[in-house]
Design a protein around this motif. Sequence first.
Motif, PDB file in Angstrom:
ATOM      1  N   ASN A  17       0.817  -1.214   0.000  1.00  0.00           N
ATOM      2  CA  ASN A  17       0.000   0.000   0.000  1.00  0.00           C
ATOM      3  C   ASN A  17       0.852   1.266   0.000  1.00  0.00           C
ATOM      4  O   ASN A  17       0.393   2.331  -0.405  1.00  0.00           O
ATOM      5  CB  ASN A  17      -0.954   0.017   1.193  1.00  0.00           C
ATOM      6  CG  ASN A  17      -2.123  -0.932   1.017  1.00  0.00           C
ATOM      7  OD1 ASN A  17      -2.407  -1.392  -0.088  1.00  0.00           O
ATOM      8  ND2 ASN A  17      -2.785  -1.249   2.113  1.00  0.00           N
ATOM      9  N   PHE A  22       1.534   0.446  -7.060  1.00  0.00           N
ATOM     10  CA  PHE A  22       0.206  -0.128  -6.842  1.00  0.00           C
ATOM     11  C   PHE A  22      -0.880   0.910  -6.583  1.00  0.00           C
ATOM     12  O   PHE A  22      -1.996   0.562  -6.211  1.00  0.00           O
ATOM     13  CB  PHE A  22       0.259  -1.139  -5.686  1.00  0.00           C
ATOM     14  CG  PHE A  22       1.188  -2.273  -5.952  1.00  0.00           C
ATOM     15  CD1 PHE A  22       0.820  -3.309  -6.799  1.00  0.00           C
ATOM     16  CD2 PHE A  22       2.443  -2.303  -5.376  1.00  0.00           C
ATOM     17  CE1 PHE A  22       1.684  -4.354  -7.067  1.00  0.00           C
ATOM     18  CE2 PHE A  22       3.322  -3.343  -5.636  1.00  0.00           C
ATOM     19  CZ  PHE A  22       2.944  -4.378  -6.484  1.00  0.00           C
ATOM     20  N   ARG A  30      -5.055  -5.805  -5.224  1.00  0.00           N
ATOM     21  CA  ARG A  30      -3.799  -6.033  -4.499  1.00  0.00           C
ATOM     22  C   ARG A  30      -3.839  -7.368  -3.775  1.00  0.00           C
ATOM     23  O   ARG A  30      -2.862  -8.116  -3.763  1.00  0.00           O
ATOM     24  CB  ARG A  30      -3.545  -4.901  -3.506  1.00  0.00           C
ATOM     25  CG  ARG A  30      -3.309  -3.566  -4.152  1.00  0.00           C
ATOM     26  CD  ARG A  30      -3.234  -2.457  -3.131  1.00  0.00           C
ATOM     27  NE  ARG A  30      -3.321  -1.175  -3.811  1.00  0.00           N
ATOM     28  CZ  ARG A  30      -3.290  -0.011  -3.199  1.00  0.00           C
ATOM     29  NH1 ARG A  30      -3.184   0.049  -1.878  1.00  0.00           N
ATOM     30  NH2 ARG A  30      -3.378   1.102  -3.893  1.00  0.00           N
TER      31      ARG A  30
END
Length: 153
Positions: A17, A22, A30
């Motif tokens: 995160n 991403f 994810r």
Amino acid sequence: MKLLENVPLFKQLEIINRVAFFKEFTLAERQVLLESFGHLYLVQQERHAFKRFEKDNRLYIVLSGEFLIFKQDAAHDLGKVGPGEFLGEGAFITNRERSTSAQALKDSIILAITPDALTRLPNVIREKIKDKLIEGMSHRIAKLNAFIEEQET
């Protein structure tokens, strides 16, 4: 390089995160990537993620730490790669041996994805990874162009 096993999913998610690679991925995407298709590895300082001429076609996304990229030896480096960047895209795309070596400058965590795993990912995730690879490679080309222009003046 040591495979990180038994790392709880929430901890893995916490790590990725923080990584810009991403940013465009949903939490569910994810999670799918981590649970089914990727493996986390620890590369200790001064160890290699891979060496030149190895037949390893995994793509590595740097989650933490930093790597030195070089051909012959670390004294003649080609650059450094940090969190949110990737390693090994050439061998990943072409399925050829490694053209460079990647050595950790400090303890680093990387996410490995095989070409086979990429083909099995849901389309939306696969396309996002491809987009990020294209974006990253484009950024590297721009940096190389600027470097070449600098050398010519």
